[in-house]
Enzyme design. Structure first.
Site, PDB file in Angstrom:
ATOM      1  N   CYS A 107      -4.187  -4.294  79.509  1.00 30.25           N
ATOM      2  CA  CYS A 107      -2.854  -4.369  78.894  1.00 30.25           C
ATOM      3  C   CYS A 107      -2.451  -3.069  78.178  1.00 30.25           C
ATOM      4  O   CYS A 107      -1.315  -2.617  78.282  1.00 30.25           O
ATOM      5  CB  CYS A 107      -2.795  -5.549  77.934  1.00 30.25           C
ATOM      6  SG  CYS A 107      -4.324  -5.868  77.058  1.00 30.25           S
ATOM      7  N   HIS A 112       1.446  -5.371  71.935  1.00 34.16           N
ATOM      8  CA  HIS A 112       0.524  -4.288  71.606  1.00 34.16           C
ATOM      9  C   HIS A 112       1.348  -3.038  71.242  1.00 34.16           C
ATOM     10  O   HIS A 112       2.334  -2.723  71.910  1.00 34.16           O
ATOM     11  CB  HIS A 112      -0.348  -3.922  72.816  1.00 34.16           C
ATOM     12  CG  HIS A 112      -1.428  -4.920  73.129  1.00 34.16           C
ATOM     13  ND1 HIS A 112      -1.651  -6.076  72.420  1.00 34.16           N
ATOM     14  CD2 HIS A 112      -2.385  -4.889  74.112  1.00 34.16           C
ATOM     15  CE1 HIS A 112      -2.682  -6.726  72.936  1.00 34.16           C
ATOM     16  NE2 HIS A 112      -3.133  -6.032  73.964  1.00 34.16           N
TER      17      HIS A 112
HETATM   18  N1  LIG Z   1      -4.170 -11.544  77.248  1.00 39.93           N
HETATM   19  C1  LIG Z   1      -3.888 -10.314  77.663  1.00 39.93           C
HETATM   20  O1  LIG Z   1      -3.155  -9.528  77.020  1.00 39.93           O
HETATM   21  C2  LIG Z   1      -4.448  -9.822  78.938  1.00 39.93           C
HETATM   22  C3  LIG Z   1      -3.970  -8.642  79.464  1.00 39.93           C
HETATM   23  C4  LIG Z   1      -4.505  -8.174  80.648  1.00 39.93           C
HETATM   24  C5  LIG Z   1      -5.460  -8.898  81.266  1.00 39.93           C
HETATM   25  N2  LIG Z   1      -5.920 -10.062  80.750  1.00 39.93           N
HETATM   26  C6  LIG Z   1      -6.941 -10.786  81.461  1.00 39.93           C
HETATM   27  O2  LIG Z   1      -6.444 -12.035  81.930  1.00 39.93           O
HETATM   28  C7  LIG Z   1      -7.493 -12.983  81.942  1.00 39.93           C
HETATM   29  C8  LIG Z   1      -7.099 -14.235  81.189  1.00 39.93           C
HETATM   30  O3  LIG Z   1      -6.701 -13.926  79.875  1.00 39.93           O
HETATM   31  P1  LIG Z   1      -5.971 -15.000  78.948  1.00 39.93           P
HETATM   32  O4  LIG Z   1      -5.525 -14.213  77.793  1.00 39.93           O
HETATM   33  O5  LIG Z   1      -4.962 -15.799  79.705  1.00 39.93           O
HETATM   34  O6  LIG Z   1      -7.209 -15.974  78.556  1.00 39.93           O
HETATM   35  P2  LIG Z   1      -7.183 -17.496  78.069  1.00 39.93           P
HETATM   36  O7  LIG Z   1      -5.906 -17.812  77.354  1.00 39.93           O
HETATM   37  O8  LIG Z   1      -8.450 -17.711  77.361  1.00 39.93           O
HETATM   38  O9  LIG Z   1      -7.199 -18.355  79.430  1.00 39.93           O
HETATM   39  C9  LIG Z   1      -8.269 -18.339  80.315  1.00 39.93           C
HETATM   40  C10 LIG Z   1      -7.920 -19.125  81.567  1.00 39.93           C
HETATM   41  O10 LIG Z   1      -9.011 -19.027  82.489  1.00 39.93           O
HETATM   42  C11 LIG Z   1      -9.386 -20.338  82.899  1.00 39.93           C
HETATM   43  N3  LIG Z   1     -10.802 -20.427  83.227  1.00 39.93           N
HETATM   44  C12 LIG Z   1     -11.849 -20.182  82.418  1.00 39.93           C
HETATM   45  N4  LIG Z   1     -13.010 -20.403  83.074  1.00 39.93           N
HETATM   46  C13 LIG Z   1     -12.679 -20.819  84.320  1.00 39.93           C
HETATM   47  C14 LIG Z   1     -13.420 -21.217  85.462  1.00 39.93           C
HETATM   48  N5  LIG Z   1     -14.747 -21.245  85.448  1.00 39.93           N
HETATM   49  N6  LIG Z   1     -12.755 -21.564  86.588  1.00 39.93           N
HETATM   50  C15 LIG Z   1     -11.403 -21.556  86.600  1.00 39.93           C
HETATM   51  N7  LIG Z   1     -10.629 -21.190  85.543  1.00 39.93           N
HETATM   52  C16 LIG Z   1     -11.264 -20.825  84.417  1.00 39.93           C
HETATM   53  C17 LIG Z   1      -9.049 -21.223  81.713  1.00 39.93           C
HETATM   54  O11 LIG Z   1      -8.965 -22.550  82.141  1.00 39.93           O
HETATM   55  P3  LIG Z   1      -9.363 -23.784  81.149  1.00 39.93           P
HETATM   56  O12 LIG Z   1      -8.147 -24.028  80.313  1.00 39.93           O
HETATM   57  O13 LIG Z   1      -9.641 -24.879  82.117  1.00 39.93           O
HETATM   58  O14 LIG Z   1     -10.554 -23.355  80.363  1.00 39.93           O
HETATM   59  C18 LIG Z   1      -7.692 -20.622  81.311  1.00 39.93           C
HETATM   60  O15 LIG Z   1      -6.684 -21.103  82.157  1.00 39.93           O
HETATM   61  C19 LIG Z   1      -8.702 -12.245  81.407  1.00 39.93           C
HETATM   62  O16 LIG Z   1      -9.405 -11.717  82.505  1.00 39.93           O
HETATM   63  C20 LIG Z   1      -8.126 -11.121  80.609  1.00 39.93           C
HETATM   64  O17 LIG Z   1      -9.015 -10.041  80.511  1.00 39.93           O
HETATM   65  C21 LIG Z   1      -5.427 -10.554  79.601  1.00 39.93           C
END
Ligand SMILES: NC(=O)c1ccc[n+]([C@@H]2O[C@H](COP(=O)([O-])OP(=O)(O)OC[C@H]3O[C@@H](n4cnc5c(N)ncnc54)[C@H](OP(=O)(O)O)[C@@H]3O)[C@@H](O)[C@H]2O)c1
Length: 344
Positions: free
Chosen positions: A130, A242
Site C-alpha cells: 500500500c 496512509h
Molecule cells: N490493508 C491494506 O492496506 C493492504 C494493502 C495492500 C495489501 N494488503 C494485503 O491484503 C491482504 C488482506 O488484507 P486485509 O487488510 O483485508 O486483512 P483482513 O481484514 O485481516 O482480512 C483477511 C481476509 O483473508 C481471509 N482468510 C484468512 N485466512 C484464510 C484462508 N485460510 N483461506 C481463505 N481466506 C482466508 C479472511 O477470511 P475469514 O474472515 O474467514 O478469516 C479475510 O477475508 C493481505 O495479504 C495484506 O497484506 C492489505
C-alpha cells in the site's frame, strides 16, 4: 459479455472494498463469488444491492472462473495462487508472496501498465504494498520530468493496513484508555492508541523492517532499478489513509511550481497545496477516495534539485482494492483475457 470473478478474502478489509469498487466502477461481471476461510462459510457480504453468501476457498473449483482477486495474506496466496493460475484463472494478488518473482508482473496501472504483458507465465499479477503504490503514482510523472536519483521517505500508516484486527485494536484500546480499563496489545507490539510505533512487519538483519525493504524493492521493480530509496515505516493511530513525508533528489533541476503543474495533470494524482491553514490533505479526508493526494510541495535547498512533499491516499483503495480492480480493467482493455463461458 462479462466475466466470472472470485474475490478471496471477501470478509476482510480489502476484500469488502474490492467488492464495492468492482460494483462502483461497473466492471463487466456475469457472476461474482465471495470466498474466505471455512470460518466465514455462509456469512453474508454486500455487492451493490445484492447480498452474497461466502463460500470456503478450500472447496471451490476455479476451472470456470476468469479472474480471482486475492486478498487473504501471503501464506494463503503462496498455497493457492499457483493452483488457481494453473486452472486458467488469472490471479491478481494483494499479498507480498509473488511481488518479487521475476515471472510475475508487479503493476500500478498509472506507472508501468506495459509490464502486464508477462502475466501469462504464471497467470499471476501482483499488487504492490500500500505505501509503495501511492508513492509511485506521485513519483512516476516527476521521474519522467527530472529523473529521480534518491528518495527518503517516512510513512505514517493507518491501522487498517494491518487488517480488521488492527482496526479493532485501535478502537478497543482507545475505549479502554477513556474508561481507565487495562490496555492489551495483541496485533501490535506496543499500544497504538494515542501512540506511534516505528515498526511494521518483521526486522531484517540490517536493522530495516520488511515493510521498509518492500518500498525499496517494489519502487525499483516498477519505476526504475537505479533509484536509491531509504524508508522508515511507522504505524499511527489513524483508521484509514496512509501518509508519507517524501524527500526526493533529482538529476535535473525541477522547481516546486513545475512539480505542482506536472502532478496536476498526472493520472491518479490530485494536488491540494495552498500555503495556508488547512491547505493540505490529511488521511481522514482521503478515506473513501480514489486519488493519491499531494500537498506541501516545496524545494529542499539542502541538496541539488531537491523537493519535499506530503503524499496521502486511502490504503484500502489505491493501496490495495482499487489498484487490483484497475489491473483487472487493464487486462480487459488490452484484450488480454476473454470470458471462459461465452455468452449464448
Ligand atoms: N490493508 C491494506 O492496506 C493492504 C494493502 C495492500 C495489501 N494488503 C494485503 O491484503 C491482504 C488482506 O488484507 P486485509 O487488510 O483485508 O486483512 P483482513 O481484514 O485481516 O482480512 C483477511 C481476509 O483473508 C481471509 N482468510 C484468512 N485466512 C484464510 C484462508 N485460510 N483461506 C481463505 N481466506 C482466508 C479472511 O477470511 P475469514 O474472515 O474467514 O478469516 C479475510 O477475508 C493481505 O495479504 C495484506 O497484506 C492489505
Amino acid at each position: 459479455m462479462g466475466f466470472k470473478v472470485a474475490v478471496v478474502g471477501a470478509t476482510g478489509n480489502v476484500g469488502r472494498e474490492m467488492l464495492n469498487i468492482l460494483e462502483e466502477r461497473g466492471f463487466p461481471i456475469d457472476e461474482i463469488v465471495a470466498l474466505a476461510s471455512r470460518r466465514s462459510q455462509g456469512t453474508e457480504v454486500s455487492f451493490g444491492d445484492r447480498t452474497l453468501k461466502v463460500k470456503a476457498l478450500d472447496t471451490y473449483d476455479f476451472s470456470d472462473t476468469d479472474i480471482c482477486i486475492m486478498s487473504a495474506g501471503g501464506n494463503v496466496s503462496k498455497e493457492w495462487s499457483p493452483k488457481i493460475g494453473k486452472q486458467g484463472c488469472v490471479v491478481i494478488d494483494n499479498s507480498s508472496a509473488f511481488r518479487y518473482d521475476q515471472d510475475v508482473p508487479l503493476i500500478v496501472p498509472e506507472v508501468n501498465p506495459d509490464a502486464i504483458s508477462g502475466f501469462a507465465r504464471k497467470n499471476i499479477i501482483a499488487n504492490p504494498n500500500c505505501s509503495t503504490a501511492q508513492m509511485v503514482v506521485a513519483l512516476k510523472p516527476l521521474h519522467d520530468a527530472a529523473t529521480i536519483k534518491r528518495v527518503v521517505v517516512a510513512t505514517y500508516q493507518s491501522v487498517s493496513g494491518a487488517g480488521k484486527e488492527g482496526m479493532d485494536e485501535l478502537f478497543t484500546q482507545t475505549r479502554a484508555v477513556f474508561v481507565a480499563d487495562q490496555v492489551e496489545n495483541k496485533k501490535f507490539t506496543k499500544r497504538i492508541a494515542f501512540n506511534v510505533i516505528p515498526h511494521i512487519d518483521v526486522f531484517l538483519d540490517d536493522g530495516f523492517t520488511k515493510e521498509e525493504w518492500k518500498m525499496v524493492a517494489e519502487t525499483k521493480k516498477m519505476l526504475d532499478p537505479k533509484i536509491k530509496l531509504t524508508a522508515t515505516c511507522v504505524r499511527v493511530p489513524v483508521f484509514i489513509g496512509h501518509s508519507e513525508a517524501v524527500n526526493v533528489e533529482f538529476e535535473k533541476p525541477i522547481t516546486a511550481d513545475e512539480a505542482r503543474e506536472i502532478l496536476r495533470e498526472a493520472p491518479g494524482c490530485q494536488v491540494i497545496d495552498k500555503r495556508e491553514d488547512g491547505g493540505y490533505i490529511t488521511p481522514v479526508e482521503s478515506a473513501g477516495e480514489d486519488a493519491t493526494y499531494i500537498s506541501r510541495i516545496r524545494e529542499d535547498s539542502t541538496v541539488d534539485n531537491g523537493l519535499s512533499m506530503w503524499i496521502v491516499s486511502d490504503n484500502l483503495r489505491k493501496g490495495a482494492a482499487l489498484n487490483a480492480v484497475q489491473i483487472a480493467e487493464l487486462l480487459v482493455e488490452r484484450g488480454l483475457i476473454q470470458p471462459k463461458k461465452k455468452a449464448a
